[in-house]
Design a protein around this motif. Sequence first.
Motif, PDB file in Angstrom:
ATOM      1  N   TRP A   9      -8.512   7.366   5.042  1.00  0.00           N
ATOM      2  CA  TRP A   9      -7.761   6.756   6.129  1.00  0.00           C
ATOM      3  C   TRP A   9      -7.947   5.257   5.979  1.00  0.00           C
ATOM      4  CZ3 TRP A   9     -10.041   7.180  11.727  1.00  0.00           C
ATOM      5  CH2 TRP A   9      -9.340   6.331  12.593  1.00  0.00           C
ATOM      6  N   LEU A  10      -6.847   4.543   5.788  1.00  0.00           N
ATOM      7  CA  LEU A  10      -6.870   3.094   5.619  1.00  0.00           C
ATOM      8  C   LEU A  10      -6.188   2.444   6.802  1.00  0.00           C
ATOM      9  CD1 LEU A  10      -7.427   0.584   3.774  1.00  0.00           C
ATOM     10  CD2 LEU A  10      -5.103   0.932   2.891  1.00  0.00           C
ATOM     11  N   CYS A  11      -6.855   1.465   7.385  1.00  0.00           N
ATOM     12  CA  CYS A  11      -6.272   0.673   8.467  1.00  0.00           C
ATOM     13  C   CYS A  11      -6.031  -0.738   7.960  1.00  0.00           C
ATOM     14  CB  CYS A  11      -7.218   0.642   9.665  1.00  0.00           C
ATOM     15  SG  CYS A  11      -6.643  -0.451  11.003  1.00  0.00           S
ATOM     16  N   LEU A  12      -4.813  -1.235   8.138  1.00  0.00           N
ATOM     17  CA  LEU A  12      -4.488  -2.631   7.874  1.00  0.00           C
ATOM     18  C   LEU A  12      -4.491  -3.335   9.221  1.00  0.00           C
ATOM     19  CD1 LEU A  12      -1.419  -2.064   5.504  1.00  0.00           C
ATOM     20  CD2 LEU A  12      -3.827  -2.334   4.867  1.00  0.00           C
ATOM     21  N   LYS A  67       1.260   6.513   8.272  1.00  0.00           N
ATOM     22  CA  LYS A  67       1.044   7.397   9.416  1.00  0.00           C
ATOM     23  C   LYS A  67       1.432   6.723  10.731  1.00  0.00           C
ATOM     24  CE  LYS A  67      -0.520  11.065   7.369  1.00  0.00           C
ATOM     25  NZ  LYS A  67       0.200  12.342   7.439  1.00  0.00           N
ATOM     26  N   ALA A  68       1.209   5.406  10.842  1.00  0.00           N
ATOM     27  CA  ALA A  68       1.584   4.662  12.053  1.00  0.00           C
ATOM     28  C   ALA A  68       1.619   3.184  11.702  1.00  0.00           C
ATOM     29  CB  ALA A  68       0.581   4.917  13.182  1.00  0.00           C
ATOM     30  N   ARG A  69       2.425   2.442  12.462  1.00  0.00           N
ATOM     31  CA  ARG A  69       2.521   1.006  12.248  1.00  0.00           C
ATOM     32  C   ARG A  69       2.838   0.347  13.575  1.00  0.00           C
ATOM     33  NH1 ARG A  69       6.729  -1.868   8.044  1.00  0.00           N
ATOM     34  NH2 ARG A  69       6.313  -3.998   8.694  1.00  0.00           N
ATOM     35  N   TYR A  78       0.816  -1.211   0.000  1.00  0.00           N
ATOM     36  CA  TYR A  78       0.000   0.000   0.000  1.00  0.00           C
ATOM     37  C   TYR A  78       0.854   1.268   0.000  1.00  0.00           C
ATOM     38  CZ  TYR A  78      -4.373  -2.478   0.171  1.00  0.00           C
ATOM     39  OH  TYR A  78      -5.443  -3.267  -0.166  1.00  0.00           O
ATOM     40  N   SER A  79       2.013   1.249   0.658  1.00  0.00           N
ATOM     41  CA  SER A  79       2.848   2.454   0.685  1.00  0.00           C
ATOM     42  C   SER A  79       3.746   2.553  -0.541  1.00  0.00           C
ATOM     43  CB  SER A  79       3.671   2.509   1.968  1.00  0.00           C
ATOM     44  OG  SER A  79       4.553   1.410   2.063  1.00  0.00           O
ATOM     45  N   LYS A  80       4.431   1.499  -0.901  1.00  0.00           N
ATOM     46  CA  LYS A  80       5.396   1.572  -2.011  1.00  0.00           C
ATOM     47  C   LYS A  80       4.738   1.381  -3.374  1.00  0.00           C
ATOM     48  CE  LYS A  80       8.959   1.851   0.784  1.00  0.00           C
ATOM     49  NZ  LYS A  80       9.395   3.148   1.195  1.00  0.00           N
ATOM     50  N   GLY A 126      -0.857  -4.087  12.920  1.00  0.00           N
ATOM     51  CA  GLY A 126      -1.608  -3.193  12.060  1.00  0.00           C
ATOM     52  C   GLY A 126      -0.829  -1.986  11.591  1.00  0.00           C
ATOM     53  N   ALA A 127      -1.516  -1.145  10.832  1.00  0.00           N
ATOM     54  CA  ALA A 127      -0.918   0.089  10.322  1.00  0.00           C
ATOM     55  C   ALA A 127      -2.029   1.047   9.906  1.00  0.00           C
ATOM     56  CB  ALA A 127      -0.020  -0.208   9.122  1.00  0.00           C
ATOM     57  N   TYR A 128      -1.715   2.333   9.989  1.00  0.00           N
ATOM     58  CA  TYR A 128      -2.579   3.384   9.474  1.00  0.00           C
ATOM     59  C   TYR A 128      -1.854   4.059   8.316  1.00  0.00           C
ATOM     60  CZ  TYR A 128      -5.305   3.103  13.820  1.00  0.00           C
ATOM     61  OH  TYR A 128      -6.069   2.685  14.871  1.00  0.00           O
ATOM     62  N   LEU A 129      -2.564   4.219   7.215  1.00  0.00           N
ATOM     63  CA  LEU A 129      -2.030   4.898   6.046  1.00  0.00           C
ATOM     64  C   LEU A 129      -3.055   5.909   5.565  1.00  0.00           C
ATOM     65  CD1 LEU A 129      -1.395   1.496   5.563  1.00  0.00           C
ATOM     66  CD2 LEU A 129       0.361   2.675   4.266  1.00  0.00           C
ATOM     67  N   PHE A 130      -2.617   6.849   4.737  1.00  0.00           N
ATOM     68  CA  PHE A 130      -3.489   7.925   4.288  1.00  0.00           C
ATOM     69  C   PHE A 130      -3.283   8.147   2.802  1.00  0.00           C
ATOM     70  CE2 PHE A 130      -5.387  12.233   4.759  1.00  0.00           C
ATOM     71  CZ  PHE A 130      -6.435  11.888   5.603  1.00  0.00           C
TER      72      PHE A 130
END
Length: 132
Positions: free
Chosen positions: A46-49, A31-33, A22-24, A37-41
Amino acid sequence: MLNGLNHITIAVNDVSRSFTFYSKTLGFTPKARWSRGAYLFLGNLWLCLSADSVDTREDYTHYAFSIRSEDFDEFVNHLKSSGVTEWKTNQSEGKSFYFLDPDGHKLEVHVGDLNSRLNACIQHPYENMQFF
């Protein structure tokens, strides 16, 4: 009263693998990991894994991301060179590419918005379609 979509949480088998995808591959901003889990934007999304047992279904449920027309071909080539699996061929208005994430979640990149879809539907409505 509801006023919009707050966030999307998706189950993932491997947080590190999905975080990288999701990031690369897709360009979400981390945003946090943490271990499970992880939070991405991305834009306003706002996506939560969330680490969990993944059970993908055989229906049309999927998550679509917007892309500018001029970026579409290059981004689709990037996805294909990253080894994603295409799960559907586009048959609707606007350019779309349908692909799977590492856990089999159905994703789409789409050129267009609700207005362009409705305008196309006015020209060629779906069966028994009503407009409001």
